[in-house]
Design an enzyme around this catalytic site. Sequence first.
Site, mmCIF file in Angstrom:
data_model
loop_
_atom_site.group_PDB
_atom_site.id
_atom_site.type_symbol
_atom_site.label_atom_id
_atom_site.label_comp_id
_atom_site.label_asym_id
_atom_site.label_seq_id
_atom_site.Cartn_x
_atom_site.Cartn_y
_atom_site.Cartn_z
ATOM 1 N N ASP A 229 10.608 15.827 16.169
ATOM 2 C CA ASP A 229 9.304 16.262 15.694
ATOM 3 C C ASP A 229 8.274 16.245 16.826
ATOM 4 O OD1 ASP A 229 7.653 16.913 13.280
ATOM 5 O OD2 ASP A 229 6.629 15.057 13.840
ATOM 6 N N GLU A 259 11.236 20.350 18.195
ATOM 7 C CA GLU A 259 10.226 21.181 17.538
ATOM 8 C C GLU A 259 9.183 21.571 18.585
ATOM 9 O OE1 GLU A 259 6.757 21.219 14.111
ATOM 10 O OE2 GLU A 259 7.326 19.364 15.130
ATOM 11 N N ASP A 344 7.213 23.977 7.346
ATOM 12 C CA ASP A 344 5.900 24.112 7.981
ATOM 13 C C ASP A 344 5.332 25.523 7.893
ATOM 14 O OD1 ASP A 344 5.405 21.485 8.834
ATOM 15 O OD2 ASP A 344 6.682 21.734 10.588
#
Length: 519
Positions: A229, A259, A344
Amino acid sequence: MAIQVARTDPPAWVTDAIVYQIFPDRFARSPRVHKPGRLEDWDAPPTRHGFKGGDLLGIVEHLDHLVGLGVNTLSLNPIFASAANHRYHTYDYRQVDPLLGGEAAFRELLDTAHQRGLRVILDGVFNHAGRGFWPFHHVLENGAASPYLDWFVVNPEWLSSGRPLRAYPESQGSAAPRRRESLSAFGYRAWWDLPALPKLNTDNPEVREFLLTVAEDWTRFGADGWRLDVATEIETPGFWQAFRDRVHAVNEDAYIVAEVWDERPDLLDGSSYDGLMNYPLLTALVGFAAGPHLDARIAGQHSWLRGKLVALDGPAFAARLDHVLAAYPPPARAAMLNLLGSHDTPRLRTMGGGDRDTVRLALLAQMTIPGVPCIYYGDEIGLEGEMDPGSRGAFPWDTGAWEQEILALTRDLVAFRRASPVLRRGALRLLGAAGPAVAYLRSWADGVKDDGGGPQAVLVALNNGESPASLGLRAPDLAGTTWSSAALPGMPQPMEVTADGDGGLTLELPPRAGVLLRQ
């Protein structure tokens, strides 16, 4: 003594991976996992803070659906103990959330998935924790006296004045995304100035060792890789290099994907990540697949997509695709996580204005280009949803609510990719583009032949327009070759075309459709 050289290329299995991303709270609920209290109705619209009660044993009990879909890798949103349904607010990195079934449920999921040929990737949230994280709680209780003070970045003026940190300010709405303002607003640095997310101080060796040990331990437990992340927000030199070394010392074949939303080929030098989440490719795939159906309002709900996700015609898509693929060397290109949506973003179909053909065209392109295709749970049955919480709805297990044609197409495309090594390891060459149409070729470079079966070359042609399109192509190396199309649900009837002696052929494409041609 032999010197062991660290592997820099992605694991070999990644080239063959087809990933399915699961938001655990929303996928499936098992009666074998005890729930301590009231849950949000499964079929009700999702809310930002509500818990549906999906768990890891629910995934185990629905592996037949995933195996039948043909995917071979599961990517789980965070599973560690957290006070948020998405679990990016970690309060205990060493405990699988009890609402998900705890460590025993994760053990069963790993063992059952591995037995059925599925790998499992975990989501590592190491940039920030939740304010319930026990070291942060220690600082809240003890201030400057806490030995965990340096695990976070704290405003020294607050502590010297005796003021308590403002972990629970009166207004907890989303703050403006201006980094480091939280130091003056709350007394500590928080991710995107959100008080619930204190940023970890990875410059502190104690914090680094804690996080790296966490990664080692869960890899040793059986995780097959990590999705990292907001990876670039950890700026401590050497952190991700050490992460790679430590994880690979446990499992050399662990897949490490970061990410990262922008194009960053500089990050894929083999020292840290194997691949990145390929959001730039998403804008190309979805922008073309949706075409005139693209809903600009929906696309604009995400700040990064706003202005980047626009409707594309054939030549614009070809140029964008060529640029994105050329940005990375072949080993990295093969390990990029090619997604069409995620937790997201708004859902794929919703970005396309609810249009079924958007899903079809996007899937056909996604499954036939280099990289690792990633299906966001529910996209295979036509789920819709705007930005969070809309894109995080519960999976409807009543098959009457499924788009059966989309499901059938997804299965067939996954099966075709798995049966076609050239789609996973071959080169891609753009053959032509005009108006709403584009065509590209997947073939073995320099005449290389593969003994893994499947077609030796695949020609893909797409038309995102509302009217039929005629696309003329010419490539001397195709002279005299004959191509027959694969029968795909919802796509044109099978066709056969032969290139002339100069390598010319003309493809007649129905509106909002594509063809998959085998040599």
